[in-house]
Design an enzyme around this catalytic site. Structure first.
Site, PDB file in Angstrom:
ATOM      1  N   LYS A  95     -14.175  16.160  12.173  1.00 35.04           N
ATOM      2  CA  LYS A  95     -15.185  16.071  13.397  1.00 35.04           C
ATOM      3  C   LYS A  95     -15.786  17.408  13.928  1.00 35.04           C
ATOM      4  O   LYS A  95     -14.704  18.153  14.517  1.00 35.04           O
ATOM      5  CB  LYS A  95     -14.631  15.389  14.251  1.00 35.04           C
ATOM      6  CG  LYS A  95     -14.514  13.901  14.084  1.00 35.04           C
ATOM      7  CD  LYS A  95     -13.764  13.117  14.948  1.00 35.04           C
ATOM      8  CE  LYS A  95     -13.096  11.611  14.349  1.00 35.04           C
ATOM      9  NZ  LYS A  95     -11.837  11.952  13.691  1.00 35.04           N
TER      10      LYS A  95
ATOM     11  N   THR B 222       0.967  -1.378   0.049  1.00 35.49           N
ATOM     12  CA  THR B 222       0.101   0.039  -0.125  1.00 35.49           C
ATOM     13  C   THR B 222       0.917   1.368   0.060  1.00 35.49           C
ATOM     14  O   THR B 222       2.179   1.025   0.330  1.00 35.49           O
ATOM     15  CB  THR B 222      -1.009  -0.046   1.367  1.00 35.49           C
ATOM     16  OG1 THR B 222      -0.252   0.027   2.519  1.00 35.49           O
ATOM     17  CG2 THR B 222      -1.628  -1.239   1.237  1.00 35.49           C
TER      18      THR B 222
ATOM     19  N   GLU C  13      -5.622  -3.687  -0.641  1.00 32.87           N
ATOM     20  CA  GLU C  13      -6.061  -5.025   0.113  1.00 32.87           C
ATOM     21  C   GLU C  13      -7.235  -5.750  -0.597  1.00 32.87           C
ATOM     22  O   GLU C  13      -7.621  -6.963   0.169  1.00 32.87           O
ATOM     23  CB  GLU C  13      -6.480  -4.452   1.566  1.00 32.87           C
ATOM     24  CG  GLU C  13      -5.371  -4.067   2.592  1.00 32.87           C
ATOM     25  CD  GLU C  13      -4.849  -2.608   2.070  1.00 32.87           C
ATOM     26  OE1 GLU C  13      -5.325  -2.002   1.169  1.00 32.87           O
ATOM     27  OE2 GLU C  13      -4.299  -1.970   2.996  1.00 32.87           O
TER      28      GLU C  13
ATOM     29  N   TRP D  92     -19.679  14.387  11.854  1.00 32.70           N
ATOM     30  CA  TRP D  92     -18.770  14.267  10.954  1.00 32.70           C
ATOM     31  C   TRP D  92     -19.301  14.935   9.645  1.00 32.70           C
ATOM     32  O   TRP D  92     -20.327  14.974   9.116  1.00 32.70           O
ATOM     33  CB  TRP D  92     -18.621  12.869  10.582  1.00 32.70           C
ATOM     34  CG  TRP D  92     -18.102  11.892  11.633  1.00 32.70           C
ATOM     35  CD1 TRP D  92     -17.656  12.436  12.736  1.00 32.70           C
ATOM     36  CD2 TRP D  92     -17.751  10.756  11.413  1.00 32.70           C
ATOM     37  NE1 TRP D  92     -17.009  11.416  13.677  1.00 32.70           N
ATOM     38  CE2 TRP D  92     -17.227  10.165  12.814  1.00 32.70           C
ATOM     39  CE3 TRP D  92     -18.002   9.628  10.685  1.00 32.70           C
ATOM     40  CZ2 TRP D  92     -16.683   8.886  13.191  1.00 32.70           C
ATOM     41  CZ3 TRP D  92     -17.659   8.090  10.921  1.00 32.70           C
ATOM     42  CH2 TRP D  92     -17.031   7.909  12.180  1.00 32.70           C
TER      43      TRP D  92
HETATM   44  P1  ADP Z   1      -3.357   3.638  -0.190  1.00 30.93           P
HETATM   45  O1  ADP Z   1      -4.641   3.026   0.897  1.00 30.93           O
HETATM   46  O2  ADP Z   1      -2.090   3.406   0.107  1.00 30.93           O
HETATM   47  O3  ADP Z   1      -4.062   5.057  -0.546  1.00 30.93           O
HETATM   48  P2  ADP Z   1      -4.911   2.246  -2.379  1.00 30.93           P
HETATM   49  O4  ADP Z   1      -4.817   2.570  -3.757  1.00 30.93           O
HETATM   50  O5  ADP Z   1      -5.327   0.926  -1.842  1.00 30.93           O
HETATM   51  O6  ADP Z   1      -3.669   2.996  -1.367  1.00 30.93           O
HETATM   52  O7  ADP Z   1      -6.112   3.037  -1.928  1.00 30.93           O
HETATM   53  C1  ADP Z   1      -7.358   2.858  -1.427  1.00 30.93           C
HETATM   54  C2  ADP Z   1      -8.117   3.901  -0.952  1.00 30.93           C
HETATM   55  O8  ADP Z   1      -8.610   4.769  -1.791  1.00 30.93           O
HETATM   56  C3  ADP Z   1      -9.705   3.308  -0.419  1.00 30.93           C
HETATM   57  O9  ADP Z   1      -9.355   2.947   0.821  1.00 30.93           O
HETATM   58  C4  ADP Z   1     -10.348   4.723  -0.628  1.00 30.93           C
HETATM   59  O10 ADP Z   1     -10.149   5.593   0.542  1.00 30.93           O
HETATM   60  C5  ADP Z   1      -9.777   5.219  -1.683  1.00 30.93           C
HETATM   61  N1  ADP Z   1     -10.565   5.154  -2.699  1.00 30.93           N
HETATM   62  C6  ADP Z   1     -10.389   4.012  -3.701  1.00 30.93           C
HETATM   63  N2  ADP Z   1     -11.582   4.082  -4.796  1.00 30.93           N
HETATM   64  C7  ADP Z   1     -12.155   5.267  -4.325  1.00 30.93           C
HETATM   65  C8  ADP Z   1     -13.293   5.864  -5.031  1.00 30.93           C
HETATM   66  N3  ADP Z   1     -14.001   5.516  -5.877  1.00 30.93           N
HETATM   67  N4  ADP Z   1     -13.851   7.154  -4.197  1.00 30.93           N
HETATM   68  C9  ADP Z   1     -13.242   7.468  -3.087  1.00 30.93           C
HETATM   69  N5  ADP Z   1     -12.421   6.753  -2.542  1.00 30.93           N
HETATM   70  C10 ADP Z   1     -11.859   5.876  -3.086  1.00 30.93           C
END
Ligand code: ADP
Length: 555
Positions: free
Chosen positions: A452, A199, A344, A457
């Protein structure tokens, strides 16, 4: 659960089905592509410059040569082999060459800081790293920081060998030249590790997600459903989402699985380069994060050009702005399909495909659903929990922690000390979301970015998406700043399009009526830069560091 060879208490012995034991390993995907779709093309913009054309049959043979080369270099089952490379046919060959023999393909993200890349390579224990000419100087200069790495293979030929490169550097074409194109693949359990992706560390130290052959194979089948990405043999797929970013959303598996034509942008992801490939290769489907599409639309406006033939774009990684969904539909008749996922979850978790009921509605009424992150496909389950672990209702209003479960979801991290799932097998995504009555999930924030205020929220994502729709805005971001009375209050940061001017009041008036009054940012700052992290998402950590001591006028 009753296990193999056990008897249920007081009951009958487990009866097994009588179908073939056919391990779901990804080498079978490329075998299938070569055998049944051998002539279907793969087009790459090479790192050296020219557009290179090949097909699934040739890629298959060269991937087998990679396997032979790896075996000669001493790579064995379970060894990690890194790649630090753009989306090209060479990269696909290397992927399958590594995975097919049961070694683990570890995709490294070149957009990270060199220290972090080398830290990750060493943590993973990468023995060899395949890299493009672009990244070779950085990698070679920093190699001493990753003692596990024995050899570097540069994805090019001898003519491009970097000056002064030592004996530990091998040119790809030399490595595989003359090797047999028929190495043995598979023959191991489908639970064998297959790919490793860290990640991007936006939530702390990078963590390794170790995919199995089975999870990647199942993810392929899941994404191939019509209501998910639904690729067809007839599609020409432009994969802008990098292979180092959560498996290119599975497209490097799903395209060969159906024999689609694959179009790979290599190192050039600017609007003009993307548009050229789209037009010349008659692209019907593409996938990328929102910023790529923003760039493409800006290029089309500036150059007075259009798009033809494209049917669908899959957008995920961060929330899709409304202006993109509307522009694609109104100007080019293209459907934007919004998806959510994370490293993940392999990565696809939910997708905003229209249901039978929604399909009946006029486009304008579908928009609120198209902007949500959507519903889970079969094989993925999601639910919302509050901080006490209580399940929350699907009323479209109640915010909760988004939990996800399924065979394509992480159980524990590579070298992690413990499982990262709860007692019922759900993984906490770190996202905060709502789920409406139609089952559409909407991400309202990252748990750490949520603002917050007065015990309630505020969704930073929702405000920034609306603000980014202001005609003069190029990018918008919202962060929470400490406030003695309300705990936290939102600050809106806006980067304007080149040559534009606007006032704080312009932006606040634009938000009025579109968000709850108490969500209105306490201040608006116009900035030259809104930094993006290594996976194309707004880097809120850096923004908080830069603007965290801004004095709100409401203090
Ligand atoms: P990292 O967690 O290291 O930033 P990832 O590419 O695995 O890398 O990111 C996943 C995260 O990206 C998700 O948990 C979410 O917060 C965000 N995410 C992914 N797709 C979307 C989406 N369509 N809209 C909003 N947030 C998104």
């Amino acid at each position: 659960m009753v296990k193999l060879g056990e008897t249920e208490e007081g009951g009958e012995a487990l009866m097994l089905g009588l179908m073939q034991d056919f391990p779901l390993t990804v080498d079978k995907i490329l075998d299938h592509a070569a055998r049944w779709h051998g002539d279907r093309e793969i087009i790459s913009r090479s790192v050296e410059g020219p557009i290179v054309r090949t097909n699934w049959r040739t890629i298959h043979g060269r991937a087998k040569q990679v396997t032979h080369a790896l075996q000669t270099l001493g790579v064995r089952l379970g060894d990690r082999v890194g790649t630090l490379a753009w989306n090209t046919a060479n990269h696909i060959e290397v992927w399958y060459g590594i995975m097919g023999m049961g070694a683990v393909c570890h995709t490294l993200n070149p957009r990270l800081h060199p220290d972090q890349i080398l830290w990750i390579a060493d943590h993973a224990g990468d023995k060899i790293i395949f890299t493009d000419l672009t990244f070779a100087p950085m990698l070679l200069a920093n190699l001493h920081k990753a003692p596990s790495v024995e050899k570097v293979v540069i994805l090019s030929d001898e003519a491009h060998r970097p000056e002064g490169a030592g004996e530990n550097v091998i040119m790809y074409e030399t490595l595989i030249a003359g090797l047999p194109t028929d190495a043995v693949w598979g023959g191991f359990s489908e639970l064998t590790a297959c790919g490793l992706c860290y990640t991007s560390g936006t939530t702390g130290d990078p963590k390794g997600v170790l995919y199995s052959h089975r999870s990647n194979f199942l993810h392929t089948l899941i994404t191939l459903q019509t209501d998910v990405i639904g690729l067809s043999q007839r599609d020409s797929v432009l994969v802008v989402v990098p292979m180092f970013h959560a498996n290119a959303w599975g497209l490097a598996f799903s395209a060969p699985a159906v024999g689609a034509k694959l179009v790979l942008p290599g190192p050039r992801m600017d609007g003009a380069a993307i548009h050229e490939l789209m037009t010349c290769e008659k692209v019907t489907l593409s996938a990328a994060v929102p910023t790529v599409w923003q760039m493409l639309l800006q290029h089309l406006d500036a150059a007075g050009e259009t798009i033809t033939g494209l049917k669908r774009v899959v957008i995920g990684g961060s929330a899709v702005p409304e202006a993109i969904v509307r522009s694609f539909k109104a100007r080019f008749g293209v459907d934007v399909v919004h998806a959510w996922g994370m490293t993940e979850t392999s990565p696809l978790g939910t997708i905003a495909a229209m249901t039978a009921d929604l399909e009946e509605l006029p486009f304008d009424d579908q928009i609120p659903y198209r902007l949500k992150q959507g519903r889970p496909p079969v094989g993925v389950d999601i639910r919302l929990l509050d901080d006490e672990g209580k399940t929350l209702p699907h009323d479209g209003a109640t915010f909760g922690r988004l939990m996800v479960k399924g065979p394509i979801v992480v159980k524990s991290y590579f070298k992690g000390k413990a499982d990262v799932i709860d007692q019922e097998g759900y993984f906490d995504t770190g996202d905060v979301a709502t789920i409406d009555q139609a089952g559409f999930m909407q991400i309202t924030d990252r748990a750490k970015d949520v603002i917050k205020s007065g015990g309630e929220w505020i969704s930073s994502i929702e405000i920034e998406n609306i603000a980014a729709g202001h005609p003069k805005a190029e990018l918008a971001a919202v962060i929470g700043l400490p406030h003695p009375k309300w705990d936290e209050r939102p600050l809106l940061l806006v980067k304007l399009k080149a040559g534009q001017t606007a006032t704080k009041q312009d932006l606040l008036s634009f938000l009025e009526g579109k968000i709850a009054k108490w969500w209105t940012p306490d201040d608006v700052l116009f900035v030259d830069d809104i930094p993006l992290g290594a996976t194309g998402k707004i880097d809120k950590k850096l923004l908080r560091a830069r603007h965290g001591d801004h004095k709100l006028p409401t203090l």
